[in-house]
Design a protein around this motif. Structure first.
Motif: not given
Length: 317
Positions: A46-52, A277-283
């Protein structure tokens, strides 16, 4: 001033007054967002998602991995701005004193439907260990050990309270402090030979699909009802969302789901992807989530946030 000139002046004034105002640029003091992590893959995700999203808006982000107590002390002292991992009610003993003193703000619920309590492999459950009350009957098979994660974690503290209270006859058992990765490595080793183990389990997490496991009943007085049923809250240092209102709007909008987090955690833990990378791919595969997250949110320069983030992440349209 003649009538025509007067009319033009008045209409011009009305046009200016009625024109949409450009949003103000975000104050420089708010343009770097400091996030606390605690070494759990769900909060890493969730931190990676928010940072993206924040970086797509033009913010700089900084994430530091610390223990839960240090995360709260850091928000109190102004060293961290945001923490996305306030699991409740299990974390109440750590977080509530800071919140009650006005040193940390509990901003919004970002996840519902989570769970957090003791668990065992399915073959242990099938052998008759269905409740925490069954553990001490089989102390020899468990080596009288309860496996937690990192020292200072709220779940470990709850387990230690059970031991200190001699709850369910566990007074002579030992809490094994480790880490998320260390505990899961031990679980993998134990299950290979169907050795017995009781450990701290939670959902969302890929452990729920990577291992045939089940949660133990009976620990409601310690972990809460519904197998440690939990909501996860976003916390900030005191007054942060008033000081940095644009980020505050984003934080109030952020809502995650069990499926979302399980997918991203799976990509990190099983697929070997880096968190960002995982967060960006999911978005990129699920861009519709950004519509709600970015409602009323601008870039640091005061421009519309949604198109800027989509462009930064590489989402077409």
């Amino acid at each position: 001033m003649n009538y025509k000139t007067s009319t033009q002046y008045i209409m011009g004034g009305l046009l200016i007054a009625g024109a949409p105002l450009a949003m103000a640029e975000v104050p420089q003091s708010c343009q770097t967002v400091r996030l606390a992590e605690v070494g759990w893959t769900d909060i890493t995700a969730t931190t990676a998602l928010t940072s993206e999203v924040l970086e797509g808006l033009g913010y700089e982000t900084r994430s530091d991995t610390v223990s839960v107590p240090i995360a709260y002390a850091g928000m109190k002292n102004g060293d961290f701005d945001v923490f996305l991992g306030n699991w409740m009610p299990s974390m109440a003993s750590i977080s509530d004193p800071y919140i009650e003193k006005g040193q940390v703000d509990r901003v919004a619920v970002n996840l519902e439907g989570a769970k957090y309590t003791l668990a065992v492999p399915q073959y242990v459950h099938d052998a008759g260990v269905t409740s925490v009350a069954d553990l001490d009957k089989h102390a020899d098979k468990f080596d009288s050990r309860l496996y937690g994660i990192e020292a200072g974690n709220d779940g470990n503290m709850i387990i230690q309270n059970m031991i200190d209270d001699d709850a369910f006859g566990l007074g002579d058992w030992e809490l094994i402090d480790s880490s998320e990765a260390g505990m899961l490595s031990e679980l993998k080793s134990k299950t290979r030979n169907e050795d017995w183990m009781v450990f701290l389990g939670w959902e969302p997490h890929p452990m729920n699909t990577n291992f045939d496991m089940t949660y133990l009943k009976g620990a409601d007085d310690y972990f809460g009802p519904n197998l440690g049923g939990a909501t996860v809250h976003t916390n900030t240092r005191s007054g942060y969302i008033e000081e940095c209102g644009n980020v505050g709007t984003l934080l109030e909008n952020l809502q995650f789901s069990l499926e979302m987090e399980n997918q991203i955690m799976g990509a990190i833990m099983d697929g070997g992807e880096k968190p960002r990378e995982a967060a960006r791919s999911w978005l990129q595969s699920n861009p519709e989530v950004l519509d709600g997250w970015l409602e009323g949110v601008t870039t640091v320069k005061g421009e519309p946030g949604l198109p800027a983030v989509k462009e930064a992440i590489g989402i077409q349209g």
